[in-house]
Structure formats: structure tokens, C-alpha cells
Scaffold this motif. Structure first.
Motif, PDB file in Angstrom:
ATOM      1  N   THR A 154       0.855  -1.186   0.000  1.00  0.00           N
ATOM      2  CA  THR A 154       0.000   0.000   0.000  1.00  0.00           C
ATOM      3  C   THR A 154       0.893   1.238   0.000  1.00  0.00           C
ATOM      4  O   THR A 154       2.129   1.140  -0.007  1.00  0.00           O
ATOM      5  CB  THR A 154      -0.931   0.003   1.230  1.00  0.00           C
ATOM      6  OG1 THR A 154      -1.839   1.104   1.127  1.00  0.00           O
ATOM      7  CG2 THR A 154      -0.141   0.146   2.525  1.00  0.00           C
ATOM      8  N   ASP A 155       0.281   2.392   0.041  1.00  0.00           N
ATOM      9  CA  ASP A 155       1.025   3.645   0.135  1.00  0.00           C
ATOM     10  C   ASP A 155       1.784   3.700   1.458  1.00  0.00           C
ATOM     11  O   ASP A 155       1.262   3.281   2.503  1.00  0.00           O
ATOM     12  CB  ASP A 155       0.040   4.814   0.039  1.00  0.00           C
ATOM     13  CG  ASP A 155       0.712   6.156   0.197  1.00  0.00           C
ATOM     14  OD1 ASP A 155       1.186   6.703  -0.813  1.00  0.00           O
ATOM     15  OD2 ASP A 155       0.762   6.639   1.352  1.00  0.00           O
ATOM     16  N   HIS A 183       2.616   6.160   3.446  1.00  0.00           N
ATOM     17  CA  HIS A 183       2.005   6.979   4.498  1.00  0.00           C
ATOM     18  C   HIS A 183       0.764   6.292   5.060  1.00  0.00           C
ATOM     19  O   HIS A 183       0.521   6.311   6.279  1.00  0.00           O
ATOM     20  CB  HIS A 183       1.643   8.357   3.957  1.00  0.00           C
ATOM     21  CG  HIS A 183       1.079   9.288   4.994  1.00  0.00           C
ATOM     22  ND1 HIS A 183       1.689   9.513   6.217  1.00  0.00           N
ATOM     23  CD2 HIS A 183      -0.065  10.028   5.005  1.00  0.00           C
ATOM     24  CE1 HIS A 183       0.959  10.351   6.932  1.00  0.00           C
ATOM     25  NE2 HIS A 183      -0.112  10.677   6.226  1.00  0.00           N
ATOM     26  N   ALA A 184      -0.012   5.660   4.181  1.00  0.00           N
ATOM     27  CA  ALA A 184      -1.185   4.907   4.650  1.00  0.00           C
ATOM     28  C   ALA A 184      -0.740   3.776   5.579  1.00  0.00           C
ATOM     29  O   ALA A 184      -1.408   3.490   6.583  1.00  0.00           O
ATOM     30  CB  ALA A 184      -1.953   4.342   3.458  1.00  0.00           C
ATOM     31  N   TYR A 185       0.387   3.156   5.265  1.00  0.00           N
ATOM     32  CA  TYR A 185       0.920   2.072   6.100  1.00  0.00           C
ATOM     33  C   TYR A 185       1.299   2.596   7.488  1.00  0.00           C
ATOM     34  O   TYR A 185       0.997   1.951   8.506  1.00  0.00           O
ATOM     35  CB  TYR A 185       2.137   1.459   5.411  1.00  0.00           C
ATOM     36  CG  TYR A 185       2.741   0.276   6.128  1.00  0.00           C
ATOM     37  CD1 TYR A 185       2.038  -0.914   6.254  1.00  0.00           C
ATOM     38  CD2 TYR A 185       4.022   0.334   6.658  1.00  0.00           C
ATOM     39  CE1 TYR A 185       2.595  -2.015   6.895  1.00  0.00           C
ATOM     40  CE2 TYR A 185       4.589  -0.757   7.300  1.00  0.00           C
ATOM     41  CZ  TYR A 185       3.872  -1.925   7.420  1.00  0.00           C
ATOM     42  OH  TYR A 185       4.430  -3.013   8.060  1.00  0.00           O
ATOM     43  N   TYR A 238      -1.815   3.178   9.473  1.00  0.00           N
ATOM     44  CA  TYR A 238      -2.357   1.877   9.884  1.00  0.00           C
ATOM     45  C   TYR A 238      -1.634   1.348  11.121  1.00  0.00           C
ATOM     46  O   TYR A 238      -2.273   0.909  12.091  1.00  0.00           O
ATOM     47  CB  TYR A 238      -2.239   0.909   8.713  1.00  0.00           C
ATOM     48  CG  TYR A 238      -2.413  -0.552   9.055  1.00  0.00           C
ATOM     49  CD1 TYR A 238      -3.662  -1.068   9.370  1.00  0.00           C
ATOM     50  CD2 TYR A 238      -1.319  -1.415   9.044  1.00  0.00           C
ATOM     51  CE1 TYR A 238      -3.823  -2.418   9.666  1.00  0.00           C
ATOM     52  CE2 TYR A 238      -1.470  -2.761   9.337  1.00  0.00           C
ATOM     53  CZ  TYR A 238      -2.717  -3.260   9.655  1.00  0.00           C
ATOM     54  OH  TYR A 238      -2.862  -4.590   9.951  1.00  0.00           O
ATOM     55  N   ASP A 266      -8.272   7.947   7.604  1.00  0.00           N
ATOM     56  CA  ASP A 266      -7.283   8.733   6.849  1.00  0.00           C
ATOM     57  C   ASP A 266      -6.480   7.828   5.912  1.00  0.00           C
ATOM     58  O   ASP A 266      -6.201   8.197   4.764  1.00  0.00           O
ATOM     59  CB  ASP A 266      -6.327   9.457   7.806  1.00  0.00           C
ATOM     60  CG  ASP A 266      -6.999  10.602   8.552  1.00  0.00           C
ATOM     61  OD1 ASP A 266      -8.071  11.035   8.104  1.00  0.00           O
ATOM     62  OD2 ASP A 266      -6.447  11.051   9.574  1.00  0.00           O
ATOM     63  N   ALA A 267      -6.104   6.649   6.411  1.00  0.00           N
ATOM     64  CA  ALA A 267      -5.347   5.700   5.580  1.00  0.00           C
ATOM     65  C   ALA A 267      -6.202   5.241   4.397  1.00  0.00           C
ATOM     66  O   ALA A 267      -5.702   5.125   3.267  1.00  0.00           O
ATOM     67  CB  ALA A 267      -4.922   4.496   6.422  1.00  0.00           C
ATOM     68  N   ILE A 292      -6.419   7.597   1.531  1.00  0.00           N
ATOM     69  CA  ILE A 292      -5.246   7.521   0.647  1.00  0.00           C
ATOM     70  C   ILE A 292      -5.332   6.291  -0.243  1.00  0.00           C
ATOM     71  O   ILE A 292      -5.063   6.349  -1.446  1.00  0.00           O
ATOM     72  CB  ILE A 292      -3.950   7.482   1.482  1.00  0.00           C
ATOM     73  CG1 ILE A 292      -3.810   8.764   2.310  1.00  0.00           C
ATOM     74  CG2 ILE A 292      -2.727   7.284   0.587  1.00  0.00           C
ATOM     75  CD1 ILE A 292      -2.676   8.707   3.321  1.00  0.00           C
ATOM     76  N   ASP A 293      -5.703   5.151   0.349  1.00  0.00           N
ATOM     77  CA  ASP A 293      -5.787   3.884  -0.388  1.00  0.00           C
ATOM     78  C   ASP A 293      -7.110   3.203  -0.049  1.00  0.00           C
ATOM     79  O   ASP A 293      -7.198   2.436   0.914  1.00  0.00           O
ATOM     80  CB  ASP A 293      -4.608   2.977  -0.025  1.00  0.00           C
ATOM     81  CG  ASP A 293      -4.618   1.668  -0.800  1.00  0.00           C
ATOM     82  OD1 ASP A 293      -5.537   1.477  -1.620  1.00  0.00           O
ATOM     83  OD2 ASP A 293      -3.714   0.835  -0.590  1.00  0.00           O
ATOM     84  N   TYR A 352      -7.197  -0.677   0.687  1.00  0.00           N
ATOM     85  CA  TYR A 352      -6.255  -1.196   1.688  1.00  0.00           C
ATOM     86  C   TYR A 352      -7.028  -2.161   2.592  1.00  0.00           C
ATOM     87  O   TYR A 352      -7.659  -1.763   3.573  1.00  0.00           O
ATOM     88  CB  TYR A 352      -5.671  -0.036   2.474  1.00  0.00           C
ATOM     89  CG  TYR A 352      -4.514  -0.361   3.377  1.00  0.00           C
ATOM     90  CD1 TYR A 352      -3.972  -1.644   3.461  1.00  0.00           C
ATOM     91  CD2 TYR A 352      -3.927   0.626   4.172  1.00  0.00           C
ATOM     92  CE1 TYR A 352      -2.911  -1.934   4.286  1.00  0.00           C
ATOM     93  CE2 TYR A 352      -2.859   0.354   4.994  1.00  0.00           C
ATOM     94  CZ  TYR A 352      -2.360  -0.927   5.055  1.00  0.00           C
ATOM     95  OH  TYR A 352      -1.297  -1.219   5.879  1.00  0.00           O
ATOM     96  N   ALA A 403      -6.491  -2.218   6.443  1.00  0.00           N
ATOM     97  CA  ALA A 403      -7.040  -1.050   7.140  1.00  0.00           C
ATOM     98  C   ALA A 403      -8.550  -1.227   7.347  1.00  0.00           C
ATOM     99  O   ALA A 403      -9.082  -0.906   8.417  1.00  0.00           O
ATOM    100  CB  ALA A 403      -6.741   0.221   6.348  1.00  0.00           C
TER     101      ALA A 403
END
Length: 588
Positions: free
Chosen positions: A271-272, A274-276, A279, A303-304, A307-308, A311, A314
């Protein structure tokens, strides 16, 4: 003179053999040093490289030079009639024999002398197995946070858990569960002690240093019986490479443990970056289990997902947070479970074989919706994908118990404990199942295990009180239930008071149970035990209307046996959907 004869005369073969034996011994010492002194994993590889480089140099030196009484001289400057090569050969033969004896002695000792002695307190926590742990078993310890910012511990903990989950997706590998492995965080326990308590043959440990977008990850796989490092490596990468690193670690573990995969190796879910991070931060907050921490965790997960949106993990974690909010009474049951089901279904839409989503939806179907057919299907699929997943095994055990299938329930709980020996909820479930099955000795052992993990836990006090009651000591049980207090304590007090012939005090205990927020199913059980079956079934009806989730567990309580001959009992089971006919139709 032939080249071979000249090589023998100049002791080149002997020097080469002596060098190889010495090199092997040096590498063994270096390996032990890495384990005992905490040296970097590259220390052993560096020593091996130096020894490889040194080998041709030593061979050339032995050809060109000779040891004489006057010191080391070039071979061409030494007359053959004064050469000392024969004397040197005899000394080298002796040295080679002595070193080989030392090496053989070390190998024998390594196999015959036990590495460590497990303390008496840990014996109760081990799952007995005369054959010892499987060679294809492993525990992933929490990686150490080496970052300058100690707040980055969420990242090292989260990465460790993600690695554990990745390895757990390999059916051929036995992986100790998170609850048990993370209990050793900061404990200072030795590798052999940890492996003994978790019943595994290998341990994966490491460290993480994070600075902005840069990460340094070190991982090492250790054989618990001798402390040897089977594999180790360090990475200096960007945060975006973290998923590739997880795959590389998993592949190295599979190779080192000689695991033969029957299917394709699992890969870390990408995943992205920042999303990781969001999470992993949410998981650390959710573990605090407070109203505010759950709300903050949900915000980070949203928020995560902004972004994705695909995901899956998440979505999974958001569903778990929403279930726990209901369980803690922070969110109304109907609203919370609907949110959780939507989140878990979204995870499953992205990844149809996501075991966490399957298991979570199975639990929601069983406890929140009483849709046992769907629950059985989801859990069956989850078990096929990950046979050793402890959450799946625990939920499957609860489902079997719902239909009175105790011969299935207990083995499922036992299998979960083998993978997660420190899981208090599963230990409690198993202890209570043993009590209701009349296996008091087994229940006592599991309660001892619980006490070793969390001696002051409510679950321990509750199980001890019920063990005392099932053992027939109603006076002592009354004291324990009184000390326990709350709805559970006053519920148990009612049974003990009836045993002691103090029925005039049961009314007060029932009122205290009501004041403590007791469930209709608890009132029904008390009335059933004291022989008031009409009031018992009236309370069961109230429990059905309120969707009291304890109602689906009534087939697991031994003290309800007096109701079995009553036609209303079978009618109640059919109404809930947990009769024998329902079990047969569902395939349980």
C-alpha cells in the motif's frame, strides 16, 4: 621429482588442512560471539570472507617458505640435506589430530549437553509433546525500536506483527501467535526460555531504526536449541521498500527452515507508505482499549483509507475497532456491529481470501446476527486457508460449543492454546469448557497457566471461583464469588447459596445481580438451578427478545441440565437455531 611429491615434501597439503580446521573453529567461535555479545549479523560473514581470502595466501606461503632453526627462510635458499620439512610435518600432523579431536568433542557436546534448563514456573506453560517442537516452528519476537524518536515504537511493533501475520499465512509453518510472543517484550528472557514456553524450534528477532523516510531493518533467525544464527541480514532502504523487505525475510525463513510449500508463497500486502504508517499507528492506539484510543484509531484508519481505498488490512482493523467499541459498551450494539460488518465485508471484497475478514465476519454472524449457517461457512473457509490461526480456532470452538458439540469444541481450544499459550481469553474458554465437561484436573492446570500469565486478572479469579464450586466446596465457592462481586460474582453466589440450603438469601443475590447489570440468561440459569423452570423460561424469552448473546452459549452450561427433559428446552433451541437438527443441517 613430480609436482605432487614436491607439494607433499613442502607440507602444502598439511598446511591447507590445518588452515581449514582452524578456520572452521574460528567460525564457530564467531557464531557464538554474535549470539552472546550481540554483535552485528555481518560479523560472521566478514570473518568467513577474510578466511577465504587468506586460504590461497597461506598455500602460496607454504610453497615458497620453510620454517628453519634460524627462522622463516625462502625454500630455494634452504639446502635439501638441511631441510626441516620432515620434522615440521610430524609436528603439523600432531596439531591437526589435536584440533580435530577438539572439533569432534565440541560437536558431540553440542548434541549431548542440554543448552538450558527451563525454570519450574515455565513448565506449566509448555504444551507437553515428547517429540519436542516441530523443526518448522517459529516465534516472531517484537523487533527492538532503535530510532532516536522513541515514539516510533509503533512502527517496530507493527512491523513485527505484520511479519508474524505474513508467516502465519504459510500453512506448512507453525507460527506462535502475537499475544504470546509480545508478552516477552522487554522481559530479558533468553531465547531458549522463550522458545520452550512457546513450544517452537526457532526465533526471529531484529531491530528497526526509522528516521523520516529512511529505515534500517536488521533481522536474524536463531535456532533455539543452540543459539546459532541460521540467517541474518540488514537493510538500509526507503520506507516504500518495507513490503519487499517483509517478503525477503519470509522467503529466507522458509528457505532456512527447509519448508516445502504446497502452493505459492504469500507476499506482503502493498500500500502507500504513508497509509501504512497511519495503519500501524492505529493498531498501537487500539491496543490501549479506551474510548478515546478507539476513536483516534478509527480516525487514523479512515485517513489511511482516504489515501488507499483498497487497503484491505485497514478495513479489517477498522472493523475490529468497531467490534471492540461495542464490546466495551462505547457504541450501541446494533450500530456498532453494522459498521463492523460493512468494514469487514469491504476488506473481503478487496481480498476474497483474507482470513482476518473471514474470521471477523464469522464472529459477527454468530454473536451479533445469530446466523450460524453463514458463520460456519466463513469459519470453514478461514480454517482451510490458515489451519493454525488461533482466532479462527477460538471462534470455531465457540461455534461448536453453541451446538453442544463439546467433543469438537475442546480440541479446537486446545489447538489454539498450542499456538498461543499465553492467550488469556482462550485459556479461560478452555478452563470453563473443562469444568462443564467434568474434567476438573485439566481445568485446574489451565487455571495455573492463566495465573502464570496474569495473576491478578479477573479471568483467573472467575475461573478459580467456578473450579471451587464445581469441586463441591460450596462454602469456599461462596467466599470466592462474594470477593469477585459484580454480575458474575452475584450470579455464582446464587448457586452456592442454594447448595448450602440458604434459599432465603438468593433473592438478595438476584437483586444485586440485577443492580450490577446482569443478563436475562444469568437470571434464567439461577431460576433453572433452584427448580423454578417457569421463571427460567420466561427469562430465556426475555433474553431472546433482547438478543442476549449469552443465550447462544446455554448448551455449554452443565447447571442447566435439569431443563433438558422439559419440552420447552428443545423448542428454545430450535427457536434460537442451535438444536441438533440445526447442527446436522449446517454440518457441525
Amino acid at each position: 621429482m613430480s609436482l605432487f611429491s614436491e607439494l607433499r615434501r613442502r607440507n602444502v597439503f598439511r598446511v591447507a588442512l590445518l588452515y581449514l580446521v582452524l578456520s572452521w573453529m574460528i567460525l564457530q567461535v564467531a557464531d557464538v560471539g554474535v549470539s552472546l555479545l550481540g554483535l552485528p549479523g555481518w560479523t560472521g560473514r566478514f570473518a568467513f570472507l577474510l578466511l577465504v581470502i587468506g586460504f590461497p595466501l597461506v598455500v602460496v606461503f607454504s610453497w615458497a617458505y620453510e620454517i628453519t632453526p634460524e627462522g622463516i627462510r625462502r625454500e630455494k635458499d634452504v639446502a635439501h640435506d638441511t631441510s626441516m620439512t620432515a620434522d615440521t610435518a610430524r609436528k603439523m600432523n600432531i596439531a591437526i589430530v589435536v584440533l580435530l579431536l577438539f572439533a569432534l568433542g565440541g560437536m558431540v557436546a553440542d548434541r549431548l549437553i542440554p543448552e538450558d534448563t527451563v525454570s519450574a514456573s515455565s513448565v506449566a506453560m509448555e504444551v507437553p509433546d515428547p517429540a519436542g517442537p516441530s523443526d518448522q516452528s517459529i516465534a516472531v519476537l517484537p523487533f527492538v525500536n532503535m530510532s532516536a524518536d522513541k515514539d516510533n515504537e509503533y512502527f517496530s511493533d507493527g512491523l513485527s506483527e505484520e511479519l508474524l501475520n505474513l508467516l502465519a499465512r504459510i500453512p506448512e509453518l507453525q507460527v506462535a501467535a502475537r499475544t504470546s510472543t509480545f508478552s516477552f517484550k522487554g522481559s530479558g528472557a533468553s531465547i531458549p526460555e522463550i522458545a520452550g514456553k512457546l513450544h517452537v524450534a526457532h526465533v526471529l528477532e531484529g531491530s528497526v531504526r526509522k528516521s523520516g523516510e529512511n529505515i534500517r531493518i536488521t533481522a536474524q533467525l536463531i535456532k533455539a536449541s543452540n543459539g546459532y544464527h541460521l540467517w541474518s541480514k540488514s537493510w538500509d532502504r526507503k520506507l516504500t521498500d518495507v513490503f519487499a523487505i517483509q517478503d525477503e525475510i519470509a522467503a529466507a525463513v522458509v528457505g532456512a527452515l527447509k519448508v516445502t510449500l504446497l502452493g505459492e508463497a504469500p507476499h506482503a500486502r502493498v500500500t502507500d507508505a504513508h497509509a501504512y504508517e497511519l495503519y500501524l499507528q492505529s493498531k498501537a492506539l487500539a491496543n490501549l482499549s479506551t474510548r478515546d484510543s478507539f476513536e483516534e484509531a478509527a480516525l487514523l484508519l479512515n485517513d489511511a483509507l482516504a489515501i488507499d481505498p483498497d487497503y484491505a488490512e485497514a478495513w479489517n482493523e477498522l472493523g475490529t475497532v468497531q467490534v471492540n467499541q461495542v464490546g466495551q459498551g462505547f457504541v450501541p450494539r446494533k450500530i456498532g456491529f453494522e459498521r463492523a460488518r460493512t468494514s469487514k465485508e469491504r476488506a473481503l471484497l478487496v481480498e476474497p481470501n483474507n482470513v482476518r475478514a473471514l474470521s471477523g465476519l464469522g464472529w459477527i454472524a454468530m454473536y451479533a446476527e445469530w446466523d450460524f449457517f453463514t458463520a460456519a461457512q466463513l469459519l470453514r473457509q478461514a480454517r482451510e486457508l490458515e489451519p493454525g490461526n488461533t482466532k479462527v480456532l477460538n471462534t470455531a470452538g465457540a461455534l461448536a460449543g453453541t451446538f453442544g458439540q463439546h467433543h469438537q469444541k475442546i480440541p479446537l481450544y486446545e489447538a489454539a492454546i498450542e499456538r498461543d499459550p499465553f492467550a488469556m481469553t482462550v485459556l479461560s474458554n478452555l478452563a470453563i469448557a473443562y469444568l462443564n465437561a467434568g474434567r476438573l484436573s485439566d481445568a485446574s492446570e489451565r487455571i495455573d497457566d492463566m495465573r502464570a500469565v496474569e495473576p491478578n486478572s479477573f479471568l483467573v479469579a472467575n475461573a478459580e471461583a467456578w473450579l471451587t464450586w464445581f469441586s463441591g466446596d460450596s462454602e469456599a465457592a461462596l467466599e470466592r464469588f462474594t470477593d469477585l462481586g459484580g454480575s458474575t460474582g452475584n450470579w455464582g453466589r446464587s448457586f452456592a447459596l442454594h447448595d448450602l440450603g440458604r434459599d432465603d438469601e438468593i433473592g438478595e443475590a438476584i437483586q444485586l445481580l440485577r443492580d450490577a447489570g446482569g443478563r436475562p440468561s444469568q437470571f434464567a440459569a439461577v431460576y433453572a438451578y433452584i427448580g423454578d423452570h417457569d421463571r427460567a423460561f420466561a427469562e430465556f424469552e426475555r433474553a431472546y427478545q433482547m438478543r442476549d448473546d449469552w443465550l447462544i452459549e446455554i448448551r455449554g452450561f452443565k447447571f442447566l441440565e435439569s431443563l433438558y427433559p422439559d419440552p420447552r428446552w428443545e423448542a428454545l433451541l430450535r427457536k434460537i437455531g442451535i438444536s441438533d437438527a440445526d447442527a446436522e443441517q449446517i454440518g457441525i
